[in-house]
Structures are given as structure tokens and as C-alpha cells.
Design a protein around this motif. Sequence first.
Motif, mmCIF file in Angstrom:
data_model
loop_
_atom_site.group_PDB
_atom_site.id
_atom_site.type_symbol
_atom_site.label_atom_id
_atom_site.label_comp_id
_atom_site.label_asym_id
_atom_site.label_seq_id
_atom_site.Cartn_x
_atom_site.Cartn_y
_atom_site.Cartn_z
ATOM 1 N N GLU A 1 -41.366 6.897 14.682
ATOM 2 C CA GLU A 1 -40.478 5.943 14.256
ATOM 3 C C GLU A 1 -39.078 6.475 14.397
ATOM 4 O OE1 GLU A 1 -40.940 3.018 13.736
ATOM 5 O OE2 GLU A 1 -39.417 2.367 12.405
ATOM 6 N N ARG B 1 -38.437 5.869 17.973
ATOM 7 C CA ARG B 1 -38.166 4.509 18.416
ATOM 8 C C ARG B 1 -36.793 4.154 18.142
ATOM 9 N NH1 ARG B 1 -38.236 -0.309 16.660
ATOM 10 N NH2 ARG B 1 -38.555 0.295 14.556
ATOM 11 N N LEU B 2 -36.236 4.104 17.009
ATOM 12 C CA LEU B 2 -35.089 3.933 16.634
ATOM 13 C C LEU B 2 -33.978 4.262 17.562
ATOM 14 C CD1 LEU B 2 -35.481 4.109 12.892
ATOM 15 C CD2 LEU B 2 -35.222 2.126 13.961
ATOM 16 N N ASP C 1 -34.207 2.579 20.699
ATOM 17 C CA ASP C 1 -33.760 1.143 20.655
ATOM 18 C C ASP C 1 -32.235 1.163 20.296
ATOM 19 O OD1 ASP C 1 -34.702 -1.337 19.973
ATOM 20 O OD2 ASP C 1 -33.725 -1.439 17.996
ATOM 21 N N SER C 2 -31.603 2.223 20.146
ATOM 22 C CA SER C 2 -30.117 2.223 19.914
ATOM 23 C C SER C 2 -29.596 2.042 21.432
ATOM 24 C CB SER C 2 -29.578 3.319 19.342
ATOM 25 O OG SER C 2 -29.849 4.435 20.025
ATOM 26 N N GLY D 1 -31.135 0.543 23.747
ATOM 27 C CA GLY D 1 -32.068 -0.546 24.462
ATOM 28 C C GLY D 1 -33.163 -0.219 25.472
ATOM 29 N N GLU D 2 -33.657 0.936 25.008
ATOM 30 C CA GLU D 2 -34.948 1.439 25.682
ATOM 31 C C GLU D 2 -36.093 1.206 25.080
ATOM 32 O OE1 GLU D 2 -36.181 1.772 28.840
ATOM 33 O OE2 GLU D 2 -34.028 2.208 29.321
ATOM 34 N N LYS D 3 -37.105 0.999 25.961
ATOM 35 C CA LYS D 3 -38.437 0.884 25.101
ATOM 36 C C LYS D 3 -38.978 2.353 24.988
ATOM 37 C CE LYS D 3 -40.195 -3.374 27.195
ATOM 38 N NZ LYS D 3 -40.769 -3.660 28.696
ATOM 39 N N THR E 1 -30.914 8.655 27.014
ATOM 40 C CA THR E 1 -31.990 8.738 26.265
ATOM 41 C C THR E 1 -31.727 10.042 25.590
ATOM 42 O OG1 THR E 1 -33.588 7.531 27.618
ATOM 43 C CG2 THR E 1 -34.519 9.198 26.122
ATOM 44 N N GLU F 1 -48.232 -2.941 24.653
ATOM 45 C CA GLU F 1 -47.466 -2.941 23.605
ATOM 46 C C GLU F 1 -48.486 -2.704 22.093
ATOM 47 O OE1 GLU F 1 -44.637 -5.996 22.099
ATOM 48 O OE2 GLU F 1 -43.595 -4.879 20.981
ATOM 49 N N GLY G 1 -42.861 -2.711 19.165
ATOM 50 C CA GLY G 1 -41.742 -1.724 19.882
ATOM 51 C C GLY G 1 -42.326 -0.506 20.538
#
Lengths: 306, 367
Positions: free
Chosen positions: B79, B82-83, B86-87, B89-91, B128, B195, B199
Motif C-alpha cells: 500500500e 502503491r501510494l 501513484d504520486s 502517476g506510475e502503476k 520512481t 489488475e 491499482g
Amino acid sequence: MQQLANLSDSELNQRLAFEGLDLQVGPYIYKIKTNLPLVGSGISTLYKNFNLAQPEAFIDYNVAILSKGLLQRLRGQSDFLFDNTNPFDSIPTGQAYAFLEWGMNWCVSLHTNEYLKLHAAAVARGDHTIIMPGVPGAGKSTLCAALGLSGWRILSDEHAMIPPNTTEVVPLCRPVSLKNESIGVIKRFSSNAIFGPVSRETHKGVVAHMKADLHPQSHEKKTLKARTMVFPRYAKDETQRLSPRRRTESFILAAYHSFNYSLLCETGFEAMKTLIENVTCYDLVYHDLDWAVNAVDSLADPEPNP
Amino acid sequence: MSFLLQQLLLHPRRILDLDNAQLNQLISQARSSNLLASLAMELASEHLENQLSPSVTRHFQSALLIHEKQKRDLDYDIEKIRLALDSIGEKLVLLKGAAYLLAELPVGRGRLISDIDIIVPLQSIDPTERALNEVGWESSYINSYNEYYYRKWGHEIPPLTHLKRGTTLDVHHNILPPTAGPNVDASLLFERLIEVKPGIFTLSRQDMVIHSATHLFHEGEFRHGLRDMWDLDRMLRDFPDQDPNFWKGLVDRGRELELLNSLYHGLNYAQLVFGTPLPDGIIKEAENLSRRLRKPFMDFLFLRAFQPDHPQCRQRFTSLALYLLYVRSHYLRMPLYLLLPHLARKAWMRHFDKKESLENEKTPEAI
């Protein structure tokens, strides 16, 4: 039950070198192999009165400490092996005995989880059992050794193992690990202390192990009910004191010093809660070992005879 | 005796016939192969654990508790990762163990992990890494030759370790180093993601199998060889049920990714080691003359490597086979003009540059 002392030197060496020496240590059976004379002599001194496992028994931990091949011998290095693989890097052969003991601790620390395991010593006298958690350097082992030399039964120097939802302690008596100044302190404390090989320049300094099974009941397997939890702390310049300690703080500290509190998750929480709710907790700040032993004695004997 | 662990994984009921010495060997082999929790899950699926003595069962229970803890910790770490991704814009795309666990696949049953592997496009590597640094993931290889090597020739950046939690994270941008023979176009992998949770993505089932095989057959050390083979077997048994088109196009996909050689070995040895059922003709489809000619030699090497890492499982020439595979892995990883200076440098470091070679030294902690 047969004890290690019943084996002749040549039988012992034969087992260590070939089929392995199967020792009953608390609830576990270790199979130990070594080709190092230093380690063999340490085992014969410190585990002399340990019981040998029943033939054909299930072995919990296969450990070995070996110097293999010409190159490794020339370099003076050895390997600790668990399940025949090497979890650590090679170590100087002169430190092999200490590494065997650490490796044997590591087996229990990492690979058993049927009990809540506190990083703590545990001692008992009569029906009074005390758990003593402590950070490295807090003087837990020194105090444990001194108590063992003063009539207390040493249940463990390293792992206080509590079956969840009980206040019982599972005995796991193994040699007490003493470091640096503590070795001299204990030698001065009692001439009855028996030491194994000394390992120098380890990552913890000078290390020596003391024979721990001095009490006649040392190898009984029956669990004992914990009554008290003492948090020892060696402090040279502070006033010595034995003072009550709050349960909440004790819970947090004991959980922090547990090997598997978080691994056991809710079971761990419930186990710790049951334990802490049923013991009385104390802080023990000391610098004089005789004073500390008397203080712990007073817990078992609240009203000593004049 | 030497095939004990493989047999027991496939036929857990046979554990009831073992004596104490055999049980000790079984647990010891499974533990050193990182398969103790997987075996425990197989026993549990047939409710066998209560038919064993408590002194044996406790070892299986302990492995399961470690597995459960890893899953909890993984959910938490994932988690946070992921966050962070996400910040920018990457999966979040998971590989290997973490993917099996998060996707709740049968291959994840009892699967122990030692680190988290993720993959991002090459152009996103720098952002990243910065985003992960900000939430506590730091590289332990600073200004060293190891770091230089990773960044210049690797398909991943140096491992990141979380400052507080100690978890290790491997951030990849490809599944093989750019210096290796096959030139894998990583963007093809990103075209077919699945998926599995909001996310959180994994490779497609076919790509997961191809990646697992690739990893295994380019690896130089086979400490987890049997475990990786077990992964392949579990996937190859399960995926065709999930996706009726799984077998169709698997070989073509291997060819498209330039990883058919690894896939071919993976299918072959899964069948040889675990008897994995394969559709008729698939080996033929993946085979060519060169693979067929090399097969006897490869069998000699790999069938020794896919044993538990245990003296009882050693055959004649096991050491030689493992050594040749180690050499092979280097030769697969990069051409000789890069390999020789690299090995010379590593040898130098081992003898003269203690500090750097000790970066990964292990001593027993907290004991």
C-alpha cells in the motif's frame, strides 16, 4: 535417561564427528556435529549433565560447526550450519564455541513459534518463578548467572517461552552467555562457576559461557507458573532500587523485547496480556551483584527469618 | 530417499508412512529449500497436520505463522509503495512472490518471500526511486562498485531497504539485464497487465510463467531452484483452468519476448521434476534442433540443481553441475569482454576491499 557424562571421551568425539550428538534441551532435540576439538571440549564441559535424546527420537534442529577443506583450515575459519546450509558467513575458528551457542539460540529465536518467546532470562526458586526481560547490556545474563550460583534454578538465559493464554514458563536451560567484564564479575562472585571456551574479538567482545544446570531439577520438563517479572538494569552511578513498575509499561517493553510478539499477531497480544495481568512487575536497578541477588531473593521470600 | 521432498509435495499423505529420521530429513530439506510453509499448506489441505506428533507439527505451524506474517507485512508495504508510485502517476506492477500473494493465486499458498519485486518502465526509474526514497526506501549500496554495476549493466537498480521496517524492495525495468543475449522488449510486458486489486497489477498469466522460467534459467545459484520449479508447476497446473486460452500462444509469446529457450527449459523440467501435465506437442512446438542436441547435457546439469539443497540429495557430480551452472549464468548475463573485467574487479574486492565486500555480511543478530 542417559546423560552426556555417561559417554566416554571417545564415544562423545565419535558422535560429534560422525552421526551427531543428540541432546535434549528443554522441549527440543538438537543434533550437533563438529570437527573442532575446542567445540567438543566446550560441549563436554557445559552440557555434561544434559540428557541424551532417546534413540530414534525426532530431531528438531540439525546444527553443525565445521572447518571444511584445506583452504578453510589454513585460513582458520569455520562455518555454522543449520539444516546443512550456512545461514551466516564464516567465522574465525577461535570463536567457534560462541557461534555454536548463538546458532543454537538462533534456531529457537527464528524457527519455533508455538510459544510467546520473550527475550528474557527466567529463574525459579521453590514455587516462585521470575521472568527477567532485558536489552543487551542490561545485566540480565550476569544477574541470571549469579542467581544460578545462589541456589536459583536457571530456566533460561535467553528465551522465556510462554504457552499462549497461560502464565507458565517452559524450561529451556542452556549455558549462560557472559560478555566482557561480566566474566570476571561472575568468577569473583563464586568459585563454583564453571566456564567453557573463551571467544575473543567477537562482534560482542569477549564471550564465555557458564554451565547453567547447577540445580538438581535443571532438566525437568514440567512448566512453571510465572509470578513476577523483573526488568534488571545495570547502572554504575545510580541508586540501587527494586521498585514496582506499571503493567502497561511492562507490557510494551516486554512486547518490544519479544522474538515473536508481532508474528503471533492477536495470539501474541492475548498471550502477553494474560501473562502481564498475572505477574507483579518490578524495576531492578543495580551495580552490586550481591545486593541484586538479595533483592531478588526477597521477592521469593517476602518475610525472611531474622 | 533423495526425492523425498518432491514426492511429499505432490503426495502429502505419504508423510504418515515416514519414521522420525525421515521426518527430520523432510523438514530439514523443506526448510533449507524455503518450502516448509508450502509443504505445510499441502498437508493442511488434506488435514494431515493433526495426525502427526505435536513435536513435528509445531515446525509446520511455525512456517505457516511466518507465511501469514509475511502476507500481513506485504499488504502494508504494498500500500505504501502503491501510494508512492501513484504520486508520480506510475502503476504498481508486482513480480514473482509478491505478485503470487497479492493476486491470491494457488502458487502463493505457503509461498515465502525474501523481498518485494516490482517493475516500472525504464524512463520512470529515476522518479520512481526518488518517490520511494521519500517514503523511507533507501539504497544500501552508496558510491560503490556494486552500485555502479547495477546502474550501468543491471535490469534493476540496487536493492532498496526500508529504513524502519527493513523490508527489501527490488525495482526492475526489465526482466533480464540489457547485456544478456535475449533482447527483451519490456514494453511488451506492460501491454498485458492484469489488475488484481485496485491499482495493483501483475504480468499476464503467460508472462508470469515465462518470467518465472527466465529467472530460474538465468540464475547462477540454485538454493531456491526447487522452490522456483514448484512455482512453475503450481502455475502450469492452475493457469489453464483460469484461462482456457492459456496454452494457446504461450510458445509464440515466449518467441515474441525472445525467451523461448527459458520457457522450453521451464516446461521440460517442470514435467521431469514434478510431473506437470502439459498439452500434447507443446514441447515439440518450443523445441528446435539446437535445444534438442543440448538437452542431454542440460538435463545432467539441471536435474541436479533442482534437488533440495541438502547433502542427502546430492548425486554424483552435483558440485560440478552447480559450478557449471554458475559459470553458465554469468556467460548468459553478459558478453566476455564485460564479464572478465567484472569478475576480476569482484575478486580484487573480495581480497583487498573489505568494507565493500562486507556490505552483505551476515552475523546472527539479536541473539
